[in-house]
Design an enzyme around this catalytic site. Structure first.
Site, short mmCIF file in Angstrom:
data_model
loop_
_atom_site.label_atom_id
_atom_site.label_comp_id
_atom_site.label_asym_id
_atom_site.label_seq_id
_atom_site.Cartn_x
_atom_site.Cartn_y
_atom_site.Cartn_z
N GLY A 1 53.44 25.07 38.85
CA GLY A 1 53.96 24.96 37.50
C GLY A 1 54.62 26.27 37.08
N VAL B 1 30.19 42.46 44.78
CA VAL B 1 29.58 41.15 44.97
C VAL B 1 30.01 40.53 46.31
N VAL C 1 38.23 56.32 51.24
CA VAL C 1 38.88 55.64 52.36
C VAL C 1 40.30 56.18 52.53
N SER D 1 37.01 44.11 50.17
CA SER D 1 36.48 43.46 48.95
C SER D 1 36.38 44.50 47.86
N GLY E 1 37.76 44.20 44.70
CA GLY E 1 38.13 43.61 43.42
C GLY E 1 39.31 42.67 43.55
N ARG E 2 39.64 42.02 42.45
CA ARG E 2 40.69 41.00 42.46
C ARG E 2 41.70 41.28 41.36
N ALA F 1 33.22 32.02 37.69
CA ALA F 1 33.60 30.62 37.53
C ALA F 1 33.06 30.06 36.20
N HIS G 1 2.36 26.01 37.34
CA HIS G 1 1.70 26.80 38.38
C HIS G 1 1.55 25.98 39.65
P1 FAD Z 1 40.96 30.04 40.27
O1 FAD Z 1 39.69 29.49 40.73
O2 FAD Z 1 41.55 31.18 41.03
O3 FAD Z 1 41.99 28.85 40.19
C1 FAD Z 1 43.33 29.02 39.92
C2 FAD Z 1 44.11 27.83 40.48
O4 FAD Z 1 45.41 27.85 39.95
C3 FAD Z 1 44.26 27.84 41.99
O5 FAD Z 1 43.97 26.57 42.52
C4 FAD Z 1 45.72 28.18 42.22
O6 FAD Z 1 46.27 27.59 43.39
C5 FAD Z 1 46.34 27.54 40.98
N1 FAD Z 1 47.64 28.11 40.57
C6 FAD Z 1 47.95 29.41 40.41
N2 FAD Z 1 49.21 29.53 39.93
C7 FAD Z 1 49.68 28.26 39.81
C8 FAD Z 1 50.91 27.72 39.36
N3 FAD Z 1 51.90 28.51 38.91
N4 FAD Z 1 51.05 26.37 39.39
C9 FAD Z 1 50.05 25.56 39.83
N5 FAD Z 1 48.87 26.03 40.26
C10 FAD Z 1 48.69 27.36 40.24
N6 FAD Z 1 32.14 33.18 40.65
C11 FAD Z 1 30.93 32.72 40.25
O7 FAD Z 1 30.74 32.49 39.06
N7 FAD Z 1 29.93 32.48 41.16
C12 FAD Z 1 30.10 32.72 42.48
O8 FAD Z 1 29.18 32.49 43.27
C13 FAD Z 1 31.33 33.22 42.92
N8 FAD Z 1 31.55 33.46 44.22
C14 FAD Z 1 32.76 33.93 44.63
C15 FAD Z 1 32.94 34.22 45.98
C16 FAD Z 1 34.14 34.70 46.42
C17 FAD Z 1 34.33 35.00 47.89
C18 FAD Z 1 35.22 34.88 45.49
C19 FAD Z 1 36.56 35.37 45.96
C20 FAD Z 1 35.05 34.61 44.16
C21 FAD Z 1 33.82 34.14 43.71
N9 FAD Z 1 33.58 33.89 42.36
C22 FAD Z 1 32.36 33.45 41.96
C23 FAD Z 1 34.63 34.08 41.35
C24 FAD Z 1 35.28 32.73 41.00
O9 FAD Z 1 35.78 32.15 42.18
C25 FAD Z 1 36.39 32.93 39.99
O10 FAD Z 1 35.91 33.64 38.88
C26 FAD Z 1 36.91 31.58 39.53
O11 FAD Z 1 37.41 30.83 40.60
C27 FAD Z 1 38.01 31.75 38.48
O12 FAD Z 1 38.44 30.49 38.08
P2 FAD Z 1 39.92 30.25 37.52
O13 FAD Z 1 39.97 28.80 37.16
O14 FAD Z 1 40.22 31.25 36.48
O15 FAD Z 1 40.89 30.56 38.73
P1 NAI Z 2 33.68 43.92 42.83
O1 NAI Z 2 34.37 44.45 41.64
O2 NAI Z 2 32.41 43.17 42.67
O3 NAI Z 2 33.37 45.11 43.84
C1 NAI Z 2 34.38 45.93 44.34
C2 NAI Z 2 33.72 47.19 44.89
O4 NAI Z 2 34.68 47.89 45.63
C3 NAI Z 2 33.22 48.12 43.80
O5 NAI Z 2 31.91 48.53 44.09
C4 NAI Z 2 34.21 49.26 43.83
O6 NAI Z 2 33.64 50.50 43.45
C5 NAI Z 2 34.61 49.27 45.29
N1 NAI Z 2 35.92 49.83 45.55
C6 NAI Z 2 37.07 49.63 44.86
N2 NAI Z 2 38.10 50.29 45.44
C7 NAI Z 2 37.58 50.92 46.53
C8 NAI Z 2 38.13 51.75 47.54
N3 NAI Z 2 39.44 52.05 47.56
N4 NAI Z 2 37.32 52.23 48.51
C9 NAI Z 2 35.99 51.91 48.52
N5 NAI Z 2 35.41 51.13 47.57
C10 NAI Z 2 36.20 50.64 46.60
O7 NAI Z 2 34.80 43.05 43.59
P2 NAI Z 2 34.69 42.03 44.80
O8 NAI Z 2 33.42 42.20 45.54
O9 NAI Z 2 35.99 42.14 45.50
O10 NAI Z 2 34.64 40.65 44.06
C11 NAI Z 2 35.65 40.32 43.11
C12 NAI Z 2 35.08 39.54 41.99
O11 NAI Z 2 34.82 38.20 42.41
C13 NAI Z 2 33.73 40.03 41.50
O12 NAI Z 2 33.86 41.09 40.60
C14 NAI Z 2 33.21 38.82 40.82
O13 NAI Z 2 33.76 38.75 39.54
C15 NAI Z 2 33.73 37.69 41.68
N6 NAI Z 2 32.68 37.26 42.59
C16 NAI Z 2 31.54 36.73 42.06
C17 NAI Z 2 30.51 36.32 42.86
C18 NAI Z 2 29.27 35.81 42.25
O14 NAI Z 2 29.27 35.54 41.06
N7 NAI Z 2 28.19 35.64 43.00
C19 NAI Z 2 30.60 36.38 44.32
C20 NAI Z 2 31.83 36.99 44.77
C21 NAI Z 2 32.82 37.38 43.92
#
Ligand code: FAD
Ligand code: NAI
Length: 477
Positions: free
Chosen positions: A123, A194, A248, A281, A283-284, A332, A456
């Protein structure tokens, strides 16, 4: 304007977008959701990062790898002898993919059930005018549609290290980290956040030698210090090597020879880490690729996040944004709550998200979960508080499970006894935290929890006991 007119169009079908679309449809709006994620064979795969390369597949692999570790290391404690234990990584990854597909299909079903029109494609904004907003859909569907309200939920992407692009073979984002075809002998991770801890745990349990390089000098700085220390002790004992305070430098992708990372350790010494695979990993970043925000003058901040107010309104009237593409924690459930709240606001209701009671969970073993303020935050804010902790070592159910690491910790206001934060490291912390969230939403005191009958033997008795500990009157410790 196109003849396909909708009341609400949601761009992005992740947990933020698909839930927003369902709620909008429930409220009686003619709703569409556009999502571009596709399977290897080009089929729609709604659910976003969470379903496809995030929450769901990571939890599937965490479970499988934990089962493997239990069978290899802990079953014997229960008098169960396992011989010929072997790992079938392809099957494990296949199971994970099947779990993902169930979730993709579930969302498509929910769209049908709720009469949400689904467009598989990208979109992009075309223009905004008095009649609404025009959006071009490109991909499997190619058309222009129009909407009175647009909810942008385009999520986020993994951040790469400068000079070390993801090839998903050697240098992996969360995507590649979830589909490594064989257990690497040596795995490096940059960032002990994370993802670093969850993915590091998966591959360590499956046999990789794991080293995590973290830039900050403190381990899990956002987590309550006492809880973070306990977790760090447990991870180190399990064999995760975590180096804090590193800088790094050059990352070299050596093809079949793996990856080398030059870095400076906390003592300032030059080091090199040579690994077979490297997960980055760190951050995002918010994702607006292909959205064409400029076409309607949608404002982004310097990180690329769409700027919104407390109600998720952007600078363009009737264009809203939620989830990872806006400020706030990238979770999420935060995205989902914002999606529901925005749909309700469009309907003239008072949708609300309480940012003080959003739980966090890290699905390692032990799990880490928390809600509310940490002890260090309360100290910094000068809030007078009481703390109570209860160790799982003293909990009967935890002993029966054979999983006694960790504790539950309550922080309550010194005067009013209102719960200000609950922090858990230990078994099933992800489930236990819900009680604390409910308690804080209802502004409960620690005494309220202490007076509630808990089954319990259950792990939740540790929650009750930690609440009792606030008043220094634990019964079992
Ligand atoms: P997203 O889930 O990123 O969805 C965005 C969607 O939009 C995608 O499908 C993408 O293709 C689509 N899109 C983008 N641009 C367009 C466009 N222009 N047109 C059409 N479609 C488009 N969070 C938790 O709470 N618990 C967890 O255990 C957890 N584990 C995680 C593990 C990993 C490895 C990672 C990377 C993240 C994890 N997260 C977790 C974070 C969680 O995935 C995100 O916070 C969540 O997905 C955000 O939801 P969202 O709807 O904002 O975006
Ligand atoms: P994060 O923010 O959790 O951790 C990134 C880590 O990388 C931090 O500790 C930071 O200090 C370090 N860092 C950043 N730049 C660096 C560098 N140049 N060299 C060395 N260390 C560096 O981000 P992560 O793990 O990538 O996850 C992204 C996000 O996805 C999370 O913040 C979370 O919001 C979501 N997520 C949630 C999960 C859950 O809810 N269980 C699971 C996985 C992801």
């Amino acid at each position: 304007m196109s003849n396909k007119q909708f009341d609400v169009v949601v761009i992005g079908g992740g947990p933020g977008g698909y839930i927003a679309a369902i709620r909008a449809a429930q409220l009686g709006f003619n709703t569409a959701c556009i999502d571009e994620w596709k399977t290897k064979d080009g089929k729609p795969a709604p659910g976003g990062t969470c379903t496809n390369v995030g929450c769901i597949p990571s939890k599937a692999l965490l479970q499988s790898s934990e089962n493997f570790e239990h069978a290899g290391k802990h079953f014997a404690d229960h008098g169960i002898q396992v011989s010929g234990l072997a790992l079938d990584v392809a099957k494990m990854l296949g199971r994970k993919d099947a779990v993902v597909k169930q979730n993709n299909d579930g969302i498509l079903f929910l769209f049908k059930k709720n009469k949400v029109t689904f467009f598989h494609g990208r979109g992009s904004f075309v223009k905004s005018g008095a009649e609404g907003h025009e959006i071009q859909v490109t991909g499997a569907a190619n058309e222009t549609i129009a909407a009175k309200h647009v909810i942008v939920a385009t999520g986020s992407n993994a951040r790469a290290l400068p000079g070390a692009p993801f090839d998903e073979v050697n240098i992996l984002s969360n995507d590649g980290a979830l589909r490594v075809p064989q257990v690497p002998k040596k795995l490096g991770l940059i960032g002990s956040g994370v993802i670093g801890l969850e993915m590091g745990s998966v591959w360590r349990r499956l046999g990789a030698e794991v080293t995590i390089l973290e830039g900050l000098p403190t381990f899990l700085g956002a987590v309550d210090e006492q809880i973070a220390k306990e977790a760090q002790k447990a991870f180190t004992k399990q064999g995760l090597k975590i180096e804090l305070g590193v800088k790094v430098g050059e990352v070299k992708n050596n093809g079949t020879q793996g990856v080398t990372v030059a870095y400076t350790n906390a003592k300032g010494e030059a080091q090199t880490l040579a690994v077979d695979k490297l997960i980055v990993s760190i951050g995002r970043v918010p994702n607006t690729i292909g959205l064409k925000p400029e076409a309607i003058g949608l404002q982004l901040d310097e990180r690329g996040a769409i700027i919104v107010d407390d109600l998720c309104r952007t600078n363009v009237p009737n264009v809203w944004a939620i989830g990872d593409v806006v400020r706030g924690p990238m979770l999420a459930h935060k995205a989902e709550e914002e999606g529901v709240a925005v749909a309700e606001r469009i309907a003239g209701q008072h949708g609300h998200v309480n940012f003080n009671t959003i739980p966090w969970v890290i699905y390692t073993s032990p799990e880490i979960a928390w809600v509310g303020q940490t002890e260090q935050q309360l100290k910094a804010a000068g809030v007078a508080y009481k703390a109570g902790t209860f160790p799982f070592m003293a909990n009967g159910r935890a002993r029966a499970l054979g999983d006694t690491t960790g504790m539950v910790k309550f922080l309550a206001d010194a005067k009013t006894d209102e719960i200000l934060g609950v922090h858990i490291v230990g078994p099933m912390a992800s489930e236990l935290i819900s009680e604390a969230v409910v308690a804080m939403e209802f502004k409960a005191s620690a005494e309220d929890i202490a007076r509630i009958c808990h089954a319990h033997p259950s792990l939740s008795e540790a929650t009750k006991e930690a609440a009792l500990a606030v008043d220094k009157r634990t019964l079992n410790f």
